[in-house]
Write a protein that holds these residues in place. Structure first.
Motif, mmCIF file in Angstrom:
data_model
loop_
_atom_site.group_PDB
_atom_site.id
_atom_site.type_symbol
_atom_site.label_atom_id
_atom_site.label_comp_id
_atom_site.label_asym_id
_atom_site.label_seq_id
_atom_site.Cartn_x
_atom_site.Cartn_y
_atom_site.Cartn_z
ATOM 1 N N ARG A 1 48.865 86.569 70.137
ATOM 2 C CA ARG A 1 49.757 86.995 69.055
ATOM 3 C C ARG A 1 50.128 88.472 69.117
ATOM 4 O O ARG A 1 51.122 88.878 68.514
ATOM 5 C CB ARG A 1 49.153 86.663 67.689
ATOM 6 C CG ARG A 1 47.800 87.295 67.391
ATOM 7 C CD ARG A 1 47.227 86.698 66.095
ATOM 8 N NE ARG A 1 45.911 87.198 65.747
ATOM 9 C CZ ARG A 1 44.767 86.731 66.253
ATOM 10 N NH1 ARG A 1 44.801 85.761 67.155
ATOM 11 N NH2 ARG A 1 43.606 87.233 65.869
ATOM 12 N N ARG B 1 53.486 89.338 71.801
ATOM 13 C CA ARG B 1 54.813 88.767 71.598
ATOM 14 C C ARG B 1 55.879 89.800 71.250
ATOM 15 O O ARG B 1 57.049 89.611 71.581
ATOM 16 C CB ARG B 1 54.762 87.723 70.476
ATOM 17 C CG ARG B 1 53.723 86.623 70.649
ATOM 18 C CD ARG B 1 54.080 85.669 71.752
ATOM 19 N NE ARG B 1 53.172 84.521 71.771
ATOM 20 C CZ ARG B 1 53.412 83.367 71.167
ATOM 21 N NH1 ARG B 1 54.508 83.210 70.461
ATOM 22 N NH2 ARG B 1 52.547 82.374 71.247
ATOM 23 N N HIS C 1 53.252 80.590 61.394
ATOM 24 C CA HIS C 1 53.939 80.785 62.674
ATOM 25 C C HIS C 1 54.288 82.263 62.863
ATOM 26 O O HIS C 1 54.203 82.784 63.982
ATOM 27 C CB HIS C 1 55.195 79.919 62.726
ATOM 28 C CG HIS C 1 55.823 79.861 64.076
ATOM 29 N ND1 HIS C 1 55.165 79.353 65.187
ATOM 30 C CD2 HIS C 1 57.051 80.262 64.522
ATOM 31 C CE1 HIS C 1 55.951 79.418 66.238
ATOM 32 N NE2 HIS C 1 57.102 79.979 65.860
ATOM 33 N N ASP D 1 51.309 83.978 64.146
ATOM 34 C CA ASP D 1 51.090 83.618 65.546
ATOM 35 C C ASP D 1 52.037 84.362 66.478
ATOM 36 O O ASP D 1 51.713 84.582 67.653
ATOM 37 C CB ASP D 1 51.266 82.112 65.739
ATOM 38 C CG ASP D 1 50.087 81.301 65.227
ATOM 39 O OD1 ASP D 1 49.016 81.902 64.992
ATOM 40 O OD2 ASP D 1 50.236 80.079 65.054
ATOM 41 N N LEU D 2 53.196 84.752 65.972
ATOM 42 C CA LEU D 2 54.168 85.495 66.780
ATOM 43 C C LEU D 2 53.907 86.997 66.771
ATOM 44 O O LEU D 2 54.604 87.744 67.454
ATOM 45 C CB LEU D 2 55.585 85.241 66.254
ATOM 46 C CG LEU D 2 56.144 83.829 66.454
ATOM 47 C CD1 LEU D 2 57.488 83.689 65.757
ATOM 48 C CD2 LEU D 2 56.282 83.509 67.935
ATOM 49 N N THR E 1 60.661 77.707 61.384
ATOM 50 C CA THR E 1 59.960 78.389 62.477
ATOM 51 C C THR E 1 60.909 78.654 63.641
ATOM 52 O O THR E 1 60.761 79.656 64.352
ATOM 53 C CB THR E 1 58.761 77.552 62.952
ATOM 54 O OG1 THR E 1 59.209 76.248 63.342
ATOM 55 C CG2 THR E 1 57.719 77.420 61.855
ATOM 56 N N ASP F 1 61.455 82.164 65.767
ATOM 57 C CA ASP F 1 61.435 82.277 67.227
ATOM 58 C C ASP F 1 62.704 82.952 67.732
ATOM 59 O O ASP F 1 62.654 83.829 68.606
ATOM 60 C CB ASP F 1 61.312 80.886 67.871
ATOM 61 C CG ASP F 1 59.942 80.254 67.672
ATOM 62 O OD1 ASP F 1 58.958 81.009 67.556
ATOM 63 O OD2 ASP F 1 59.864 79.013 67.636
ATOM 64 N N VAL G 1 62.721 86.774 66.918
ATOM 65 C CA VAL G 1 61.764 87.530 67.737
ATOM 66 C C VAL G 1 62.289 87.727 69.157
ATOM 67 O O VAL G 1 62.036 88.758 69.792
ATOM 68 C CB VAL G 1 60.394 86.821 67.741
ATOM 69 C CG1 VAL G 1 59.473 87.400 68.798
ATOM 70 C CG2 VAL G 1 59.736 86.954 66.357
ATOM 71 N N GLN G 2 63.077 86.781 69.637
ATOM 72 C CA GLN G 2 63.639 86.909 70.980
ATOM 73 C C GLN G 2 64.617 88.073 71.097
ATOM 74 O O GLN G 2 64.952 88.507 72.203
ATOM 75 C CB GLN G 2 64.332 85.600 71.378
ATOM 76 C CG GLN G 2 63.379 84.457 71.666
ATOM 77 C CD GLN G 2 64.082 83.107 71.771
ATOM 78 O OE1 GLN G 2 65.315 83.032 71.746
ATOM 79 N NE2 GLN G 2 63.307 82.049 71.867
#
Length: 343
Positions: free
Chosen positions: A16, A19, A58, A61-62, A308, A312, A315-316
């Motif tokens: 985590r 990321r 989530h 976790d990121l 979620t 994702d 975050v990318q």
């Protein structure tokens, strides 16, 4: 919260902290993730708790270990804090030391004069309620949510400093303060031995206020970081509204985004920005997040999420190459201050 044996139902991702980048908040010793999860919208009783829990876990976790809350968030008021408190008690209690929990007080949450403003009573009473909502002994950052010109700044600052001195907060911040008042607060807090950690302003390609009013310079000079909200301008800096207002979109029922602002000027400018993003192989939302994070004064950008997958995707944004001078010029050309917003 007493530590002991937890009914551990969530095992956090071991990678985590690999990321996304962490950035130092001003002149402090605290690092915050470049993206933080805001619970401003979609964390009230009008949304599924199962989905809310899934998003919060989530996010952790990121690497989004910073969760931004306020007594006002819901609906009803305080609901978002209570949602997070449920997740903390059931899933994240073993990780409390790895979390940065922020909350705010001062925006009206009821008709009583003690449920708004910057008085010592209002702020510290609200903080006590927030600690109960969250189920924790302290928050990491306690903000005054909005400047209150009817209360002496010394009293407001004294309440913030008192929260730290009482062990109920580790750091303090202000939100929606004009630069001069933020500077005055920073000076008073420095004298009290409790430096101003962060200021939370609105900032996006379509809202350049922190650049125009000098807040970026004040932050650099006074040594506090900026945790910016609405970097996607309530969804206007996504591809959602390029062809109109889709069914179920926020613009249909939000108090913070009017359908009236989605006009031809908006669509023309947003489409040009979207074309630039596509040339870079990314989405308009990812471009917008990169743009606010290009500034060294910005410690973190607050993002919301309804899924979620949306987390994702956002975050990318951090994986793309830096914006070039020519790309920044094009963003300035099409990202006209005030577009789609009621300034």
């Amino acid at each position: 919260m007493a530590h002991g044996v937890f009914d551990k139902t969530h095992a956090a991702a071991e990678d985590r902290y690999e990321r996304l980048a962490y950035r130092r908040a001003g002149n402090s010793g605290l690092d915050l993730p470049a993206l933080s999860l805001g619970l401003w919208q979609k964390f009230g009783t009008d949304y599924s708790y199962a989905t809310q829990r899934e998003i919060i876990l989530h996010a952790f976790d990121l690497g989004l270990a910073h969760f931004d809350n306020a007594d006002r968030y819901g609906p009803p008021h305080r609901a978002a804090q209570q949602v997070f408190g449920r997740v903390l008690a059931k899933d994240l209690a073993p990780y409390r030391d790895e979390l940065v929990l922020s909350t705010k007080a001062g925006n009206p949450i009821g008709p009583s004069p003690y449920l708004k403003g910057g008085s010592r009573k209002s702020l510290l009473n609200s903080l006590d309620h927030s600690l109960r909502d969250l189920g924790t002994d302290y928050v990491d950052v306690f903000y005054h949510h909005r400047a209150d010109p009817t209360t002496p700044l010394e009293e407001t600052v004294g309440a913030l400093a008192g929260a730290v001195q009482q062990g109920k907060a580790l750091y303090v911040g202000v939100s929606n303060y004009e630069p001069e008042r933020a500077h005055e607060a920073a000076e008073l807090l420095r004298q009290a031995g409790v430096p101003l950690l962060v200021h939370q302003p609105r900032y996006s390609i379509f809202d350049r206020t922190p650049e125009l009013n000098g807040l970026l310079s004040v932050a650099a000079d006074d040594g506090f970081g900026l945790v910016v909200y609405s970097p996607l301008a309530q969804g206007l800096l996504t591809d959602k509204y390029l062809e109109g207002i889709p069914e179920g979109a926020r613009a249909q029922n939000s108090a913070f985004l009017s359908p009236d602002v989605i006009d031809d000027d908006y669509r023309k400018r947003a489409s040009a920005l979207n074309d630039l993003a596509r040339e870079r192989g990314q989405s308009l939302a990812q471009l917008a997040l990169q743009w606010v994070l290009r500034r060294p004064e910005v410690t973190s950008a607050l993002i919301g999420a309804s899924s979620t997958a949306q987390l994702d995707h956002n975050v990318q944004a951090l994986a793309f190459p830096p914006l070039t001078d020519e790309e920044l010029r094009l963003i300035d050309e099409h990202g006209v201050h005030g577009t789609g917003l009621k300034i």
